[in-house]
Write an enzyme that holds these catalytic residues in place. Structure first.
Site, short mmCIF file in Angstrom:
data_model
loop_
_atom_site.label_atom_id
_atom_site.label_comp_id
_atom_site.label_asym_id
_atom_site.label_seq_id
_atom_site.Cartn_x
_atom_site.Cartn_y
_atom_site.Cartn_z
NE ARG A 63 -2.97 0.13 3.26
CZ ARG A 63 -2.46 0.46 4.46
NH1 ARG A 63 -2.02 1.67 4.69
NH2 ARG A 63 -2.40 -0.45 5.42
CE1 TYR A 116 -13.76 16.30 -13.41
CE2 TYR A 116 -13.13 15.58 -11.21
CZ TYR A 116 -13.55 15.29 -12.49
OH TYR A 116 -13.75 13.98 -12.85
CG ASP A 188 -7.35 19.94 -11.09
OD1 ASP A 188 -6.59 19.62 -12.03
OD2 ASP A 188 -8.42 19.35 -10.86
CE LYS A 213 -9.98 13.38 -16.98
NZ LYS A 213 -10.21 14.45 -16.03
#
Ligand SMILES: *Cc1c(COP(=O)(O)O)cnc(C)c1O
Length: 400
Positions: A63, A116, A188, A213
């Site tokens: 993890r 967003y 962002d 993206k």
């Protein structure tokens, strides 16, 4: 890990090809391997005790990341000009983990109104529930943001250009106001990418990317990345690990592979997008094209000052048309497909309604007749084929 360690800094085009890999530490193989791991073994009690003391230094438990994760993180940090990076399981996870890392009950957040939409939902639902207040601000506020900073304002969140409507923020002016009051800035930077907007040169503390993206670039993985300065790293890494956010090794590998071609893909997406935008500006069906790299766009002066390139994502407002005419146009498109996300190799077209996720920024904007807003993503197809597809779409629109 990186073959660039200890060498003179390279140009971004070179960095994307070299960062985060060291073939001769790995049998001469060009790309790092994909390590699938949960358990990591320690040979001796001393090794185990050592690892427990510093779980973020080295390979500790699945993890916390594997050498594949670290290679991706190291590469992005280097290209973005940050000290450190932390990969997450999606772009939204990068945002929510970074916000969670620095906020506690009673804090106040200044959030850009054109953020967003899922980021907004996180503030309005989760953060509110935890006793953290959010104030939305006009993306064009610039240095006047100083007037909104309160004693309990912990951070200012920016997204530039804004989601859906592409308002370019005056990042240096906002950063200056934040620094004067000791407030953190988070950006962002998904549209800008680590190549086209140098967040750390502009004074941003923490830069976030939906790697899903352009970094992954092929519409085949969900991945996010938090890029930061050394001084914020432990707090961020600890939060990501504590929230149990752990991107899979194959997705980190896809992110790393995407990075190698990021520069050439972006250049092509950007060029095709700008050509499409110019062509659309000349069309009668179009009220306005919204693209910060178009000289008559209101965002152009700031884009020109602060960005080194553009990507392929922009929007247009059509003159008012019936729903059936719009459907006639969109349902039969050949190359432009309808779907969420962007940054992959194919062109996309999507009707969007910013009025449902804004409180400070009026939509439709002043002077608009309020026709449909379409977001376009220029893929890697031939420009003439894309124009022909749009032209045929406009013909169907007119015929209905
Ligand atoms: C897509 C997107 C995100 C979220 O990324 P996911 O990987 O889909 O979670 C965040 N910010 C912006 C600007 C985006 O376009």
């Amino acid at each position: 890990m990186s073959r660039n360690k200890g060498k003179a800094p390279k140009a971004p085009k070179t960095q994307v090809t070299t960062a985060g890999r060291d073939p001769f530490a790995n049998f001469g193989i060009v790309n790092p391997p994909v390590y699938h791991a949960s358990t990591v073994l320690f040979k001796t009690l001393a090794d185990l005790n050592d690892a427990v003391k510093k779980p973020f230094d080295g390979v500790y438990y699945g993890r916390f990341g594997t050498p594949t994760t670290f290679a991706f993180e190291e590469a992005v940090a280097e290209i973005a000009g940050g000290d450190k990076a932390i990969a997450t399981s999606s772009g939204l996870a990068a945002i929510t983990c970074a916000l969670t890392a620095f906020l506690k009950s009673g804090d106040h957040v200044l959030m850009v109104d054109t953020v967003y939409q899922p980021t907004r939902k996180f503030c309005d639902e989760m953060l509110k529930g935890f006793g953290i207040e959010t104030t939305y601000y006009d993306p064009l506020i610039g240095g006047d943001i100083a007037q909104l900073i309160r004693d309990n304002t912990k951070l200012i969140f920016l997204e530039s250009p804004g989601s859906l409507t592409f308002e370019v923020q005056d990042v240096p002016a906002i950063v200056a106001a934040a620094k004067a009051k000791g407030v953190l800035t988070l950006l962002d930077n998904t549209w800008g990418t680590p190549l086209n907007f140098k967040a750390f040169d502009k004074g941003i503390d923490i830069s976030l990317e939906a790697a899903t993206k352009y970094i992954v670039g092929h519409a085949d993985a969900m991945l996010g990345i938090i890029i930061c300065r050394e001084k914020h790293y432990k707090q961020l890494k600890s939060t990501v690990v504590t929230l149990g956010n752990s991107p899979g090794p194959d997705d980190c590998y896809l992110g790393l592979r995407g990075l190698r071609t990021l520069d050439v893909r972006l250049a092509r997406h950007g060029e095709t997008g700008l050509q499409l935008a110019k062509w659309l500006e000349s069309r009668d069906e179009v009220e306005r094209v919204i693209h910060p790299a178009l000289p008559n766009d209101p965002g152009y002066p700031l884009w020109k000052r602060d960005f080194t390139g553009t990507c392929g994502l922009f929007a247009m407002i059509l003159k008012p048309v019936s729903d059936s005419a719009l459907a006639a146009m969109l349902d039969e498109m050949d190359l432009f497909s309808m779907g969420f996300s962007w940054g992959g190799f194919e062109s996309l077209i999507l009707p969007i309604k910013p009025e449902y996720c804004r409180t400070e920024t009026p939509w439709p904007p002043a002077g608009s007749k309020g026709g449909p807003l379409l977001r376009l993503h220029a893929g890697l197809e031939d420009i003439d084929d894309l124009i022909a597809d749009l032209e045929a779409g406009f013909a169907r629109l007119a015929a209905t």
